[in-house]
Design an enzyme around this catalytic site. Structure first.
Site, short mmCIF file in Angstrom:
data_model
loop_
_atom_site.label_atom_id
_atom_site.label_comp_id
_atom_site.label_asym_id
_atom_site.label_seq_id
_atom_site.Cartn_x
_atom_site.Cartn_y
_atom_site.Cartn_z
CB ILE A 171 -1.02 8.79 4.99
CG1 ILE A 171 -0.55 9.56 3.69
CG2 ILE A 171 -0.86 9.71 6.04
CD1 ILE A 171 -1.32 10.90 3.33
CE LYS A 174 -10.20 13.65 2.32
NZ LYS A 174 -9.75 12.92 3.49
CB SER A 184 -7.28 16.97 1.09
OG SER A 184 -6.56 17.32 0.01
CB SER A 241 -3.21 1.51 2.42
OG SER A 241 -2.73 1.80 1.14
CE1 TYR A 244 -9.92 12.58 -0.94
CE2 TYR A 244 -8.93 14.67 -1.80
CZ TYR A 244 -8.86 13.42 -0.98
OH TYR A 244 -7.59 13.28 -0.28
CB THR A 264 -0.35 6.82 -0.77
OG1 THR A 264 -1.57 7.59 -1.40
CG2 THR A 264 0.11 7.97 0.22
N1 LIG Z 1 -1.86 10.96 -0.76
C1 LIG Z 1 -2.15 12.24 -0.69
O1 LIG Z 1 -1.55 13.05 -1.57
C2 LIG Z 1 -3.16 12.80 0.14
C3 LIG Z 1 -3.42 14.28 -0.10
C4 LIG Z 1 -4.36 14.70 0.83
C5 LIG Z 1 -5.17 13.97 1.52
N2 LIG Z 1 -5.04 12.70 1.67
C6 LIG Z 1 -5.76 11.63 2.48
O2 LIG Z 1 -5.06 10.78 3.14
C7 LIG Z 1 -5.68 9.73 3.53
C8 LIG Z 1 -5.12 8.58 3.36
O3 LIG Z 1 -4.89 8.32 2.04
P1 LIG Z 1 -3.78 7.76 1.17
O4 LIG Z 1 -3.14 8.62 0.39
O5 LIG Z 1 -2.64 7.09 2.26
O6 LIG Z 1 -4.44 6.51 0.53
P2 LIG Z 1 -4.62 4.82 0.78
O7 LIG Z 1 -3.22 4.17 0.58
O8 LIG Z 1 -5.31 4.55 -0.47
O9 LIG Z 1 -5.18 4.69 1.89
C9 LIG Z 1 -6.49 4.87 2.22
C10 LIG Z 1 -6.85 3.88 3.45
O10 LIG Z 1 -8.51 4.19 3.47
C11 LIG Z 1 -9.03 2.87 3.36
N3 LIG Z 1 -10.14 2.97 3.11
C12 LIG Z 1 -10.93 3.69 2.07
N4 LIG Z 1 -12.56 3.43 2.25
C13 LIG Z 1 -12.71 2.64 3.21
C14 LIG Z 1 -13.86 2.26 3.76
N5 LIG Z 1 -14.73 2.47 3.11
N6 LIG Z 1 -13.49 1.58 5.11
C15 LIG Z 1 -12.50 1.13 5.66
N7 LIG Z 1 -11.37 1.64 4.94
C16 LIG Z 1 -11.45 2.19 3.93
C17 LIG Z 1 -8.34 2.14 2.58
O11 LIG Z 1 -8.41 0.79 2.48
P3 LIG Z 1 -8.00 -0.32 1.27
O12 LIG Z 1 -6.55 -0.47 1.31
O13 LIG Z 1 -8.87 -1.50 1.53
O14 LIG Z 1 -8.40 0.28 -0.01
C18 LIG Z 1 -6.90 2.55 2.82
O15 LIG Z 1 -6.35 1.79 3.86
C19 LIG Z 1 -7.09 9.83 2.96
O16 LIG Z 1 -8.14 10.41 3.83
C20 LIG Z 1 -6.91 10.91 1.91
O17 LIG Z 1 -8.07 11.52 1.54
C21 LIG Z 1 -3.79 12.13 0.83
#
Ligand SMILES: NC(=O)c1ccc[n+]([C@@H]2O[C@H](COP(=O)([O-])OP(=O)(O)OC[C@H]3O[C@@H](n4cnc5c(N)ncnc54)[C@H](OP(=O)(O)O)[C@@H]3O)[C@@H](O)[C@H]2O)c1
Length: 317
Positions: A52, A205, A175, A50, A201, A234
């Site tokens: 990033i 981080k 983050s 999913s 959260y 996302t």
């Molecule tokens: N998007 C932003 O603006 C942003 C900003 C700063 C940092 N981040 C960081 O970027 C990273 C990716 O996030 P994203 O925004 O791309 O969100 P996302 O689309 O929700 O992706 C998160 C991924 O982590 C997986 N996950 C969560 N809990 C888990 C667990 N217990 N075991 C295994 N997999 C698990 C999710 O699986 P499922 O699909 O099964 O839920 C998903 O594949 C995260 O670390 C987030 O904190 C994002």
């Protein structure tokens, strides 16, 4: 102080973390940095089904790398794997089903993984923002279990595997939200104050940034980095921060823009010319504290965090 930090961080975010922030920063990028092919190198991407993580896995696959997706939901992950194989033409995409909030499952997964595979690069991308206090089967607060302890256990278990390979790297997707938090080792389970998922959260981080610095010191053979992807549109942001998502709308970065610095750290030869242990934003090392924010922690507190995680990792083996 939290009000000042949050206001300073949000103003910085509007300038730097949005799509226009990316477009402006990308004028300094060296385009050739990502013109690499990596057949024979193996990359593990947690949460690679999913957002990033999927964008990262796709680009690595297109460059010929072996990709290990570590995901918790079989059908979501199988769909992503099929899409990556179809779009990249790369068949070396493996799927491992692991719930990263359960340390025992991680230890067991790595035990099996290392019998069959090698690994050059670990990308700790999976993360969550659970807005109500929930406990895992081990009685651990869920955000902490996933974002901090899960990352600690997976990285610790894989260090000996990585150390055997050429140019090993560990990238942790932290983050910029961590900038509002000072390391707090006294309430890792978020029991003592009213529960605020966003702040828990952000604290996790911050813990990832501290861990990255500690690992870099302890394991000089591996290049460690952590990074902020910007504010990215996302599924995770849509689900956990619907108000923020609606407010920022089209100003949010695309998933590919969010994945850019992860890819640069994982693939570019230029990335390892930077010191190990740094925090990156848009392919550059970035400060880990806002000016005047008083978020610095002492070496003793930082070592204590590692000690507590070590103890928990052992207890739940
Ligand atoms: N998007 C932003 O603006 C942003 C900003 C700063 C940092 N981040 C960081 O970027 C990273 C990716 O996030 P994203 O925004 O791309 O969100 P996302 O689309 O929700 O992706 C998160 C991924 O982590 C997986 N996950 C969560 N809990 C888990 C667990 N217990 N075991 C295994 N997999 C698990 C999710 O699986 P499922 O699909 O099964 O839920 C998903 O594949 C995260 O670390 C987030 O904190 C994002």
């Amino acid at each position: 102080m939290l009000l000042y930090r949050s206001a300073a961080w949000f103003a910085k975010g509007l300038r730097e973390y949005t799509k226009t922030g990316y477009e402006s920063a990308s004028k300094d990028f060296v385009p050739d940095d990502l013109e690499v092919q990596v057949p024979g190198r193996a990359f593990m991407v947690t949460g690679g089904n999913s957002g990033i993580g999927k964008a990262t896995a796709m680009e690595i696959a297109k460059r010929g790398g072996t990709v290990h997706l570590v995901c918790r939901d079989h059908s979501r992950a199988e769909g992503a794997r099929a899409e990556i194989i179809r779009e990249s033409g790369n068949q070396n995409i493996f799927l491992h089903i692991v719930d990263l909030s359960v340390p025992k499952s991680i230890w067991k997964f790595v035990e099996n993984f290392k019998q069959e595979h090698t690994l050059n690069v670990l990308i700790n991308n999976a993360g969550c923002m659970v807005n109500k206090r929930e406990l895992t089967e081990d009685g651990l607060e869920k955000n902490f279990a996933t974002n901090t302890l899960g990352v600690y256990v997976l990285t610790t278990a894989l260090i000996p595997v990585l150390e055997k390979e050429d140019d090993p790297r560990v990238i942790t997707v932290s983050s910029g939200g961590m900038l509002v938090q000072k390391l707090n080792i006294d309430d890792l389970q978020s029991e003592r104050t009213a529960f605020d998922g966003t702040m828990v959260y952000a604290q996790n981080k911050r813990q990832q940034v501290v861990l990255t610095e500690q690992w870099a010191r302890a394991h000089p053979a591996i290049h460690f980095s952590c990074m902020h992807p910007g504010w990215v549109d996302t599924p995770g942001v849509r689900l956990s921060m619907p108000g923020f998502h609606a407010r920022l709308g089209a100003r949010l970065r695309s998933e590919a823009q969010g994945a850019d610095t992860v890819l640069w750290l994982a693939l570019a030869p230029a990335a390892t010319a930077q010191p190990s242990g740094c925090f990156f934003q848009d392919r550059k090392p970035a400060p880990t504290h806002l000016p005047l924010a008083r978020t610095s922690s002492s070496p003793a507190e930082e070592e204590k965090l590692v000690g507590i995680l070590e103890e928990l990792a052992r207890r739940f083996k």
